[in-house]
Motif scaffolding. Structure first.
Motif, PDB file in Angstrom:
ATOM      1  N   GLY A   1       5.953   9.294   3.533  1.00 15.88           N
ATOM      2  CA  GLY A   1       5.426   9.670   2.239  1.00 15.88           C
ATOM      3  C   GLY A   1       4.329  10.569   2.411  1.00 15.88           C
ATOM      4  O   GLY A   1       4.341  11.463   1.711  1.00 15.88           O
ATOM      5  N   LEU A   2       3.723  10.650   3.304  1.00 14.28           N
ATOM      6  CA  LEU A   2       2.750  11.940   3.866  1.00 14.28           C
ATOM      7  C   LEU A   2       3.531  13.168   3.771  1.00 14.28           C
ATOM      8  O   LEU A   2       3.011  14.315   3.367  1.00 14.28           O
ATOM      9  N   ALA A   3       4.842  13.467   4.264  1.00 13.77           N
ATOM     10  CA  ALA A   3       5.441  14.404   4.426  1.00 13.77           C
ATOM     11  C   ALA A   3       5.787  15.112   3.127  1.00 13.77           C
ATOM     12  O   ALA A   3       5.633  16.263   2.819  1.00 13.77           O
ATOM     13  N   ILE A   4       5.948  14.117   2.142  1.00 14.46           N
ATOM     14  CA  ILE A   4       6.012  14.533   0.614  1.00 14.46           C
ATOM     15  C   ILE A   4       4.952  14.788   0.055  1.00 14.46           C
ATOM     16  O   ILE A   4       4.612  15.871  -0.838  1.00 14.46           O
ATOM     17  N   ALA A   5       3.822  14.434   0.315  1.00 10.11           N
ATOM     18  CA  ALA A   5       2.448  14.358  -0.511  1.00 10.11           C
ATOM     19  C   ALA A   5       1.575  15.588   0.005  1.00 10.11           C
ATOM     20  O   ALA A   5       0.676  16.166  -0.960  1.00 10.11           O
ATOM     21  N   ARG A   6       1.997  16.300   1.078  1.00  8.40           N
ATOM     22  CA  ARG A   6       1.108  17.460   1.554  1.00  8.40           C
ATOM     23  C   ARG A   6       1.905  18.349   2.094  1.00  8.40           C
ATOM     24  O   ARG A   6       3.116  18.157   2.478  1.00  8.40           O
ATOM     25  N   LYS A   7       1.456  19.697   1.995  1.00  6.23           N
ATOM     26  CA  LYS A   7       1.948  20.828   2.781  1.00  6.23           C
ATOM     27  C   LYS A   7       1.454  20.807   4.319  1.00  6.23           C
ATOM     28  O   LYS A   7       0.456  20.958   4.679  1.00  6.23           O
ATOM     29  N   PHE A   8       2.344  21.011   5.205  1.00  6.67           N
ATOM     30  CA  PHE A   8       2.236  20.759   6.753  1.00  6.67           C
ATOM     31  C   PHE A   8       2.100  22.280   7.182  1.00  6.67           C
ATOM     32  O   PHE A   8       2.655  23.321   6.650  1.00  6.67           O
ATOM     33  N   SER A   9       1.310  21.837   8.347  1.00  4.82           N
ATOM     34  CA  SER A   9       1.209  23.224   9.340  1.00  4.82           C
ATOM     35  C   SER A   9       1.927  22.912  10.475  1.00  4.82           C
ATOM     36  O   SER A   9       2.200  21.759  10.813  1.00  4.82           O
ATOM     37  N   ALA A  10       2.363  24.022  11.251  1.00  7.13           N
ATOM     38  CA  ALA A  10       3.085  23.648  12.692  1.00  7.13           C
ATOM     39  C   ALA A  10       2.470  23.036  13.515  1.00  7.13           C
ATOM     40  O   ALA A  10       3.174  22.175  14.354  1.00  7.13           O
TER      41      ALA A  10
ATOM     42  N   GLU B   1      -4.747  11.214  -3.532  1.00  9.52           N
ATOM     43  CA  GLU B   1      -4.874   9.960  -3.388  1.00  9.52           C
ATOM     44  C   GLU B   1      -3.750   9.191  -2.822  1.00  9.52           C
ATOM     45  O   GLU B   1      -3.856   8.674  -1.850  1.00  9.52           O
ATOM     46  N   ALA B   2      -2.518   9.775  -3.002  1.00 13.23           N
ATOM     47  CA  ALA B   2      -1.452   9.432  -2.055  1.00 13.23           C
ATOM     48  C   ALA B   2      -1.683   9.603  -0.701  1.00 13.23           C
ATOM     49  O   ALA B   2      -1.443   8.742   0.212  1.00 13.23           O
ATOM     50  N   GLU B   3      -2.051  10.930  -0.314  1.00  7.12           N
ATOM     51  CA  GLU B   3      -2.413  11.287   1.226  1.00  7.12           C
ATOM     52  C   GLU B   3      -3.399  10.417   1.898  1.00  7.12           C
ATOM     53  O   GLU B   3      -3.049  10.000   2.818  1.00  7.12           O
ATOM     54  N   THR B   4      -4.348  10.068   1.099  1.00 10.12           N
ATOM     55  CA  THR B   4      -5.364   9.294   1.840  1.00 10.12           C
ATOM     56  C   THR B   4      -4.877   7.977   2.152  1.00 10.12           C
ATOM     57  O   THR B   4      -5.159   7.379   3.007  1.00 10.12           O
ATOM     58  N   ALA B   5      -4.080   7.422   1.086  1.00 10.85           N
ATOM     59  CA  ALA B   5      -3.272   6.101   1.265  1.00 10.85           C
ATOM     60  C   ALA B   5      -2.459   6.026   2.589  1.00 10.85           C
ATOM     61  O   ALA B   5      -2.465   5.142   3.321  1.00 10.85           O
TER      62      ALA B   5
ATOM     63  N   ARG C   1       0.849  -1.169   0.009  1.00 10.66           N
ATOM     64  CA  ARG C   1      -0.180  -0.066  -0.017  1.00 10.66           C
ATOM     65  C   ARG C   1       0.565   1.188   0.027  1.00 10.66           C
ATOM     66  O   ARG C   1       0.700   2.153  -0.714  1.00 10.66           O
ATOM     67  N   ALA C   2       1.871   1.324   0.781  1.00  8.99           N
ATOM     68  CA  ALA C   2       2.851   2.381   0.888  1.00  8.99           C
ATOM     69  C   ALA C   2       3.659   2.491  -0.416  1.00  8.99           C
ATOM     70  O   ALA C   2       3.565   3.577  -0.920  1.00  8.99           O
ATOM     71  N   GLY C   3       3.703   1.421  -1.079  1.00  3.22           N
ATOM     72  CA  GLY C   3       4.653   1.399  -2.382  1.00  3.22           C
ATOM     73  C   GLY C   3       3.599   2.039  -3.438  1.00  3.22           C
ATOM     74  O   GLY C   3       4.287   2.827  -4.294  1.00  3.22           O
ATOM     75  N   LEU C   4       2.285   1.799  -3.435  1.00  3.81           N
ATOM     76  CA  LEU C   4       1.361   2.391  -4.526  1.00  3.81           C
ATOM     77  C   LEU C   4       1.157   3.531  -4.126  1.00  3.81           C
ATOM     78  O   LEU C   4       1.076   4.597  -4.874  1.00  3.81           O
ATOM     79  N   ALA C   5       1.424   4.020  -2.942  1.00  6.33           N
ATOM     80  CA  ALA C   5       1.096   5.468  -2.664  1.00  6.33           C
ATOM     81  C   ALA C   5       2.234   6.338  -2.862  1.00  6.33           C
ATOM     82  O   ALA C   5       2.052   7.560  -3.474  1.00  6.33           O
ATOM     83  N   GLU C   6       3.299   5.717  -2.734  1.00  3.20           N
ATOM     84  CA  GLU C   6       4.877   6.446  -3.356  1.00  3.20           C
ATOM     85  C   GLU C   6       4.842   6.848  -4.748  1.00  3.20           C
ATOM     86  O   GLU C   6       4.973   7.807  -5.475  1.00  3.20           O
ATOM     87  N   LEU C   7       3.926   5.702  -5.563  1.00  2.00           N
ATOM     88  CA  LEU C   7       4.095   5.857  -6.948  1.00  2.00           C
ATOM     89  C   LEU C   7       3.039   6.889  -7.318  1.00  2.00           C
ATOM     90  O   LEU C   7       3.125   7.491  -8.239  1.00  2.00           O
TER      91      LEU C   7
END
Length: 320
Positions: free
Chosen positions: A175-184, A154-158, A139-145
């Motif tokens: 993966g989550l760090a890469i997929a979205r912009k974070f807040s403090a 789609e990646a963030e949800t996974a 699942r993580a591999g598909l999300a990274e793809l």
């Protein structure tokens, strides 16, 4: 067998020196013992000594090529040694010996991802899920793809789905760090910081956490912390600059791509006259690349254009 079992138990407790002593006792009396050779190879991987790992695991596979786990471990060591093309035959052999071997199937997905083959990457991760529904690595591999193909929502949800089941899953946190912009105030930051500080974490686990934290710190404006985290991540990943290799590489390029080389290939290249965009992050050599190309009599450089930044803003990937 008793000594190997004792060594394996110590190995699982991360008492690596004691485990190695047990395995070496076996190899002293039986140098061809494939179980001990395989386990010595795994110890070498733990220590990031991949050339030693390849030697031990290669001997284990040669001694008994019909054991799927030996084939998988050798394949994994080849991938960690940046030799994914050499890994694939061993992993396919592992899967043929043991159909449904999800670790080997996922390693095939990783190998094809390293080679840039998105179709086969997705195929093998999906095959692993078909074999073991819910398998987190697949699942993580598909999300990274999905991240690599721009399907960020789609990646963030996974990734979040994996973290609901395992809040400390390192692949999903990175993966989550890469997929979205974070807040403090995002709670994942504290989880990642706590994990990255754990002394028992292996280097290949700590490095992606630090890279993920670097990206997050950049998101929230902690730029000094971002740089420090990226630097530490590179150190734990074992990345080094080899000046001698760098010089040899460029010497070979100069020796190969001479005027005579291009004169002997007059039809080589693409005659399309449409513009070429040179796109990259700041300070990565884009301006220099344009200047090198523009030194050719038939190429004209237009300088730095704002178009890509405008497009980025429209997609909310760039600041106003």
């Amino acid at each position: 067998a008793d000594i190997i079992a004792r060594g394996s138990a110590l190995h699982n407790q991360r008492k690596f020196r004691e485990a190695e002593y047990c395995y070496q006792l076996v190899l002293r009396d039986d140098p061809g013992n494939t179980d001990a050779l395989n386990l010595m190879g795994l110890l070498a991987i733990e220590a990031d000594r991949y050339s030693i790992a390849l030697d031990f695991l290669g001997k284990a596979v040669k001694g008994n090529p019909k054991v799927a786990i030996y084939q998988n471990n050798l394949g994994n060591a080849l991938l960690l040694s940046a030799k994914p093309d050499e890994e694939i035959p061993h992993l396919k052999r592992a899967v043929s010996l043991e159909p449904g071997y999800t670790d080997a199937i996922c390693n095939l997905g990783r190998a094809y991802r390293s080679l840039g083959d998105a179709g086969k990457t997705e195929k093998y991760y999906q095959q692993a899920l078909d074999s073991e529904p819910g398998f987190a690595r697949a699942r993580a591999g598909l999300a990274e793809l999905a991240v690599e193909t721009g399907k960020l929502a789609e990646a963030e949800t996974a990734f979040r789905s994996i973290l609901q089941e395992d809040p400390e899953n390192i692949e999903a946190l990175w993966g989550l760090a890469i997929a979205r912009k974070f807040s403090a105030d995002d709670p994942e930051i504290a989880v990642m910081e706590s994990l990255a500080a754990r002394p028992d974490l292996k280097n290949d686990q700590r490095a992606p956490l630090l890279h993920g934290l670097g990206k997050i710190y950049n998101d929230i404006g902690r730029y000094d912390d971002a740089i420090a985290s990226f630097v530490r991540g590179k150190q734990f990943k074992g990345m080094k600059f080899h000046m001698d290799l760098h010089k040899r590489t460029y010497a070979q390029l100069r020796a190969t791509f001479t005027k005579a080389f291009f004169a002997g290939r007059p039809g080589l290249g693409n005659n399309d006259e449409r513009p070429v965009f040179i796109v990259g992050m700041p300070r990565t050599g884009t301006t220099l690349t344009e200047q090198i190309l523009a030194s050719h009599g038939q190429i004209h450089g237009l300088g730095e254009l704002p178009d890509m930044r405008h497009i980025g803003r429209s997609l909310k990937y760039a600041d106003p």
